[in-house]
Design a protein around this motif. Structure first.
Motif, PDB file in Angstrom:
ATOM      1  N   GLU A  58     -20.632   3.714   2.975  1.00 40.70           N
ATOM      2  CA  GLU A  58     -20.105   3.211   1.709  1.00 40.70           C
ATOM      3  C   GLU A  58     -18.592   3.323   1.624  1.00 40.70           C
ATOM      4  OE1 GLU A  58     -19.869   1.723  -2.168  1.00 40.70           O
ATOM      5  OE2 GLU A  58     -21.440   1.632  -0.643  1.00 40.70           O
ATOM      6  N   GLY A  59     -18.007   4.370   2.226  1.00 39.01           N
ATOM      7  CA  GLY A  59     -16.575   4.614   2.101  1.00 39.01           C
ATOM      8  C   GLY A  59     -15.733   3.506   2.710  1.00 39.01           C
ATOM      9  N   LEU A  60     -14.633   3.157   2.045  1.00 37.24           N
ATOM     10  CA  LEU A  60     -13.708   2.124   2.512  1.00 37.24           C
ATOM     11  C   LEU A  60     -12.382   2.780   2.875  1.00 37.24           C
ATOM     12  CD1 LEU A  60     -14.341  -0.615  -0.223  1.00 37.24           C
ATOM     13  CD2 LEU A  60     -15.301  -0.533   2.091  1.00 37.24           C
ATOM     14  N   SER A  61     -11.918   2.578   4.091  1.00 34.91           N
ATOM     15  CA  SER A  61     -10.681   3.180   4.565  1.00 34.91           C
ATOM     16  C   SER A  61      -9.474   2.598   3.820  1.00 34.91           C
ATOM     17  CB  SER A  61     -10.525   2.921   6.068  1.00 34.91           C
ATOM     18  OG  SER A  61      -9.192   3.119   6.488  1.00 34.91           O
ATOM     19  N   TYR A  62      -8.625   3.480   3.276  1.00 31.59           N
ATOM     20  CA  TYR A  62      -7.406   3.009   2.621  1.00 31.59           C
ATOM     21  C   TYR A  62      -6.478   2.306   3.617  1.00 31.59           C
ATOM     22  CZ  TYR A  62      -8.411   5.664  -1.646  1.00 31.59           C
ATOM     23  OH  TYR A  62      -8.967   6.132  -2.806  1.00 31.59           O
ATOM     24  N   GLN A  63      -6.456   2.779   4.851  1.00 35.17           N
ATOM     25  CA  GLN A  63      -5.602   2.150   5.855  1.00 35.17           C
ATOM     26  C   GLN A  63      -6.064   0.726   6.141  1.00 35.17           C
ATOM     27  OE1 GLN A  63      -6.485   5.609   8.183  1.00 35.17           O
ATOM     28  NE2 GLN A  63      -4.319   5.995   8.595  1.00 35.17           N
ATOM     29  N   MET A  64      -7.384   0.542   6.204  1.00 41.84           N
ATOM     30  CA  MET A  64      -7.926  -0.797   6.398  1.00 41.84           C
ATOM     31  C   MET A  64      -7.633  -1.688   5.191  1.00 41.84           C
ATOM     32  SD  MET A  64     -10.770  -2.730   5.184  1.00 41.84           S
ATOM     33  CE  MET A  64     -12.118  -1.615   4.842  1.00 41.84           C
ATOM     34  N   LEU A  65      -7.832  -1.135   3.997  1.00 40.80           N
ATOM     35  CA  LEU A  65      -7.577  -1.907   2.778  1.00 40.80           C
ATOM     36  C   LEU A  65      -6.099  -2.263   2.651  1.00 40.80           C
ATOM     37  CD1 LEU A  65      -9.837   0.157   0.353  1.00 40.80           C
ATOM     38  CD2 LEU A  65     -10.258  -2.189   1.116  1.00 40.80           C
ATOM     39  N   ALA A  66      -5.215  -1.342   3.047  1.00 40.57           N
ATOM     40  CA  ALA A  66      -3.782  -1.618   3.004  1.00 40.57           C
ATOM     41  C   ALA A  66      -3.430  -2.770   3.944  1.00 40.57           C
ATOM     42  CB  ALA A  66      -2.998  -0.369   3.373  1.00 40.57           C
ATOM     43  N   HIS A  67      -3.970  -2.734   5.145  1.00 36.86           N
ATOM     44  CA  HIS A  67      -3.702  -3.804   6.115  1.00 36.86           C
ATOM     45  C   HIS A  67      -4.188  -5.150   5.604  1.00 36.86           C
ATOM     46  CE1 HIS A  67      -4.926  -6.383   9.531  1.00 36.86           C
ATOM     47  NE2 HIS A  67      -3.791  -5.963  10.080  1.00 36.86           N
ATOM     48  N   ASP A  68      -5.393  -5.164   5.037  1.00 40.99           N
ATOM     49  CA  ASP A  68      -6.003  -6.428   4.627  1.00 40.99           C
ATOM     50  C   ASP A  68      -5.423  -6.977   3.329  1.00 40.99           C
ATOM     51  OD1 ASP A  68      -7.536  -6.108   6.850  1.00 40.99           O
ATOM     52  OD2 ASP A  68      -9.385  -5.602   5.796  1.00 40.99           O
ATOM     53  N   ASN A  69      -4.923  -6.097   2.459  1.00 40.76           N
ATOM     54  CA  ASN A  69      -4.447  -6.540   1.150  1.00 40.76           C
ATOM     55  C   ASN A  69      -2.927  -6.551   1.013  1.00 40.76           C
ATOM     56  OD1 ASN A  69      -6.933  -7.000  -0.537  1.00 40.76           O
ATOM     57  ND2 ASN A  69      -7.340  -4.905   0.114  1.00 40.76           N
ATOM     58  N   GLY A  70      -2.206  -6.139   2.048  1.00 37.90           N
ATOM     59  CA  GLY A  70      -0.763  -6.281   2.018  1.00 37.90           C
ATOM     60  C   GLY A  70      -0.013  -5.228   1.237  1.00 37.90           C
ATOM     61  N   PHE A  71      -0.563  -3.978   1.153  1.00 36.86           N
ATOM     62  CA  PHE A  71       0.212  -2.889   0.573  1.00 36.86           C
ATOM     63  C   PHE A  71       0.383  -1.785   1.624  1.00 36.86           C
ATOM     64  CE2 PHE A  71      -4.208  -1.904  -0.701  1.00 36.86           C
ATOM     65  CZ  PHE A  71      -4.338  -0.582  -0.298  1.00 36.86           C
ATOM     66  N   SER A  72       1.264  -0.837   1.372  1.00 35.83           N
ATOM     67  CA  SER A  72       1.486   0.289   2.280  1.00 35.83           C
ATOM     68  C   SER A  72       0.750   1.514   1.748  1.00 35.83           C
ATOM     69  CB  SER A  72       2.982   0.597   2.405  1.00 35.83           C
ATOM     70  OG  SER A  72       3.665  -0.482   3.028  1.00 35.83           O
ATOM     71  N   PHE A  73       0.091   2.240   2.631  1.00 38.02           N
ATOM     72  CA  PHE A  73      -0.663   3.427   2.233  1.00 38.02           C
ATOM     73  C   PHE A  73       0.083   4.679   2.665  1.00 38.02           C
ATOM     74  CE2 PHE A  73      -3.932   6.663   3.455  1.00 38.02           C
ATOM     75  CZ  PHE A  73      -4.263   7.033   2.162  1.00 38.02           C
ATOM     76  N   VAL A  74       0.224   5.629   1.747  1.00 36.19           N
ATOM     77  CA  VAL A  74       0.861   6.916   2.021  1.00 36.19           C
ATOM     78  C   VAL A  74      -0.191   8.007   1.811  1.00 36.19           C
ATOM     79  CG1 VAL A  74       2.707   8.516   1.427  1.00 36.19           C
ATOM     80  CG2 VAL A  74       3.098   6.042   1.275  1.00 36.19           C
ATOM     81  N   TYR A  75      -0.481   8.740   2.884  1.00 31.93           N
ATOM     82  CA  TYR A  75      -1.535   9.749   2.858  1.00 31.93           C
ATOM     83  C   TYR A  75      -0.948  11.106   2.478  1.00 31.93           C
ATOM     84  CZ  TYR A  75      -5.306  12.720   4.805  1.00 31.93           C
ATOM     85  OH  TYR A  75      -6.301  13.638   4.991  1.00 31.93           O
ATOM     86  N   GLY A  76      -1.412  11.647   1.361  1.00 32.07           N
ATOM     87  CA  GLY A  76      -0.958  12.964   0.940  1.00 32.07           C
ATOM     88  C   GLY A  76      -1.040  13.134  -0.560  1.00 32.07           C
ATOM     89  N   PRO A  77      -1.022  14.381  -1.047  1.00 28.79           N
ATOM     90  CA  PRO A  77      -1.103  14.640  -2.487  1.00 28.79           C
ATOM     91  C   PRO A  77       0.272  14.545  -3.146  1.00 28.79           C
ATOM     92  CG  PRO A  77      -1.084  16.710  -1.306  1.00 28.79           C
ATOM     93  CD  PRO A  77      -1.066  15.632  -0.252  1.00 28.79           C
ATOM     94  N   LEU A  78       0.288  14.125  -4.402  1.00 21.25           N
ATOM     95  CA  LEU A  78       1.511  14.166  -5.198  1.00 21.25           C
ATOM     96  C   LEU A  78       1.761  15.614  -5.604  1.00 21.25           C
ATOM     97  CD1 LEU A  78       3.793  12.912  -6.923  1.00 21.25           C
ATOM     98  CD2 LEU A  78       2.094  12.576  -8.728  1.00 21.25           C
TER      99      LEU A  78
END
Length: 432
Positions: A58-78
């Motif tokens: 079920e889980g969707l990778s943020y890195q995959m979603l970033a690539h496919d949707n044209g945004f940049s993903f930053v991994y880490g807590p605020l």
């Protein structure tokens, strides 16, 4: 690093906003920050906990979603915010052995959207934090599922010698999460007994108790929905105790104000939510419940170019009502902010009309075949009661609509078909 628009929080609303903006503006302008690597639709966590939904499918990778949707993903807590300098601090990522994978970083922004959702509110109940599991994230749901498997295995082994052996599950909170989890667990328990736990009788030996402090479960919903839900729970052999104020929780029992004691091998806290505590360290104005105060345009008070949305925002809409912490509100707010930012990027005047929440009703799942709920009509105050297969299909469509927003219609259709076929060739519950 610098992003023209930075969104912190990859829940339903934050991810939809990042995906839609990314497709319009591109990865150099749109950044999404999250402390996890993959996304799951939060209303489905009760299915993960029961084992009827595999998080690894079920889980969707943020890195995959970033690539496919044209945004940049930053991994880490605020971990920090300098509102004046328009700068975020993103915490380091470390392994379980404290080996640093990613260092602490800074990220500058032109506009910031905080969409970090909510966490459990324990209301000061002794033992609640220590001895309960709250379904706030995927790791919580997986921890519950693995613990349930261990308890079922132990009870099944003891059953031939101890007739009373079984598993006692207590769910505190009769809102949508608690009710859906109770129903899903009952359905799953019947399936587990066919996959090796053959000494257990699901309704007799998997004992589920739902405790609710209000006079009825699903209190915010129409009484007819509440009554229908109660009937379905009783039919499934689930004990429901209303007007029950929990006063203490231990490793193996729950106590209430009337002196009643409920045995508990597994206890789930679903009795309330609050904004994450770290928001109090950011220097932004907070409401009584810890949410960030925003105006009708979802702008944070006294903080130019900073917005908040979803469960972590205290928003009073154009009608003067507090917006409830619901998935449909986050979806609507994402679309509102999408229009706001696209107007800014095009050099147009800001939106003149503030955000207004529209309640389209509520649906509550009772396993894989039944749903009950109410749908709101176009006339104010008009609603329709729905149940059964039709309501179930509408419930499923909400999940598909979210996937369509972040994956596109074609991929969502393919994914839905693939999952249908996988369910026909794998166990109905996750057994490992």
């Amino acid at each position: 690093m610098r992003g023209e628009i930075v969104i912190v929080g990859g829940g339903a609303g934050g991810l939809e906003l990042a995906s839609k903006l990314g497709r319009k503006l591109g990865p150099s302008k749109v950044f999404l920050v999250d402390s996890r690597l993959y996304h799951i639709w939060k209303p489905s966590l009760h299915e993960v906990a029961a084992g009827t939904l595999d998080i690894h499918q079920e889980g969707l990778s943020y890195q995959m979603l970033a690539h496919d949707n044209g945004f940049s993903f930053v991994y880490g807590p605020l971990t920090g915010l300098d509102a004046a300098a328009k700068r975020l601090t993103i915490g380091a990522i470390r392994t379980a052995q404290e080996e640093e994978v990613l260092p602490e970083r800074t990220l500058e922004f032109g506009a910031l959207v905080i969409a970090v959702g909510s966490t459990s509110n324990y209301f000061g109940v002794p033992g609640a934090k220590e001895y309960t599991i709250s379904l706030n994230a995927t790791e919580d749901a997986e921890r519950f599922r693995l613990q349930l498997l261990k308890l079922l295995a132990r009870a099944d082994a003891r059953k031939p010698h101890e007739p009373a052996a079984g598993v006692d599950i207590v769910i505190i909170g009769g809102g949508a999460t608690g009710v859906e989890l109770a129903a899903e667990l009952r359905e799953a328990s019947a399936v587990y007994t066919t996959y090796g736990f053959q000494h257990l009788k699901p309704q007799q030996d998997v004992r589920i108790t739902l405790l609710e402090g209000a006079p009825r479960i699903l209190a915010p919903l129409p009484e007819r929905v509440s009554n229908a839900a109660l009937k379905l729970l009783h039919e499934r052999g689930i004990k429901v105790v209303n007007e029950c104020r929990v006063t203490g929780i231990g490793p193996d029992q729950v106590s209430d104000k009337n002196g009643n004691v409920y045995p508990s091998d597994l206890c789930v806290w679903a009795a309330g939510i609050r904004a994450p505590e770290f928001l109090g360290t950011l220097g932004l104005p907070l409401a009584k419940g810890g949410q960030i105060e925003v105006d009708g345009f979802l702008r944070v008070k006294d903080a130019p170019d900073i917005y908040a949305m979803g469960d972590c925002a205290a928003c009073v809409d154009a009608g003067g009502k507090m917006v409830p912490p619901r998935a449909q509100a986050a979806h609507q707010q994402a679309d509102y902010l999408l229009a706001t930012f696209l107007r800014q990027q095009a050099g147009k005047a800001p939106q003149a009309k503030p955000y207004e929440y529209k309640d389209y009703g509520s649906l509550v799942s009772f396993g894989q075949t039944t749903t009950v709920g109410s749908l709101m009509g176009s006339l104010k105050g008009l609603s329709w009661f729905v149940e059964g297969f039709f309501a179930r299909m509408m419930y499923v469509s909400l999940h598909l609509m979210h996937h369509a927003a972040v994956l596109g219609a074609v991929r969502t259709g393919v994914l839905a078909l693939a999952r249908f076929l996988i369910k026909r060739s794998t166990p109905q519950v996750k057994l490992h």
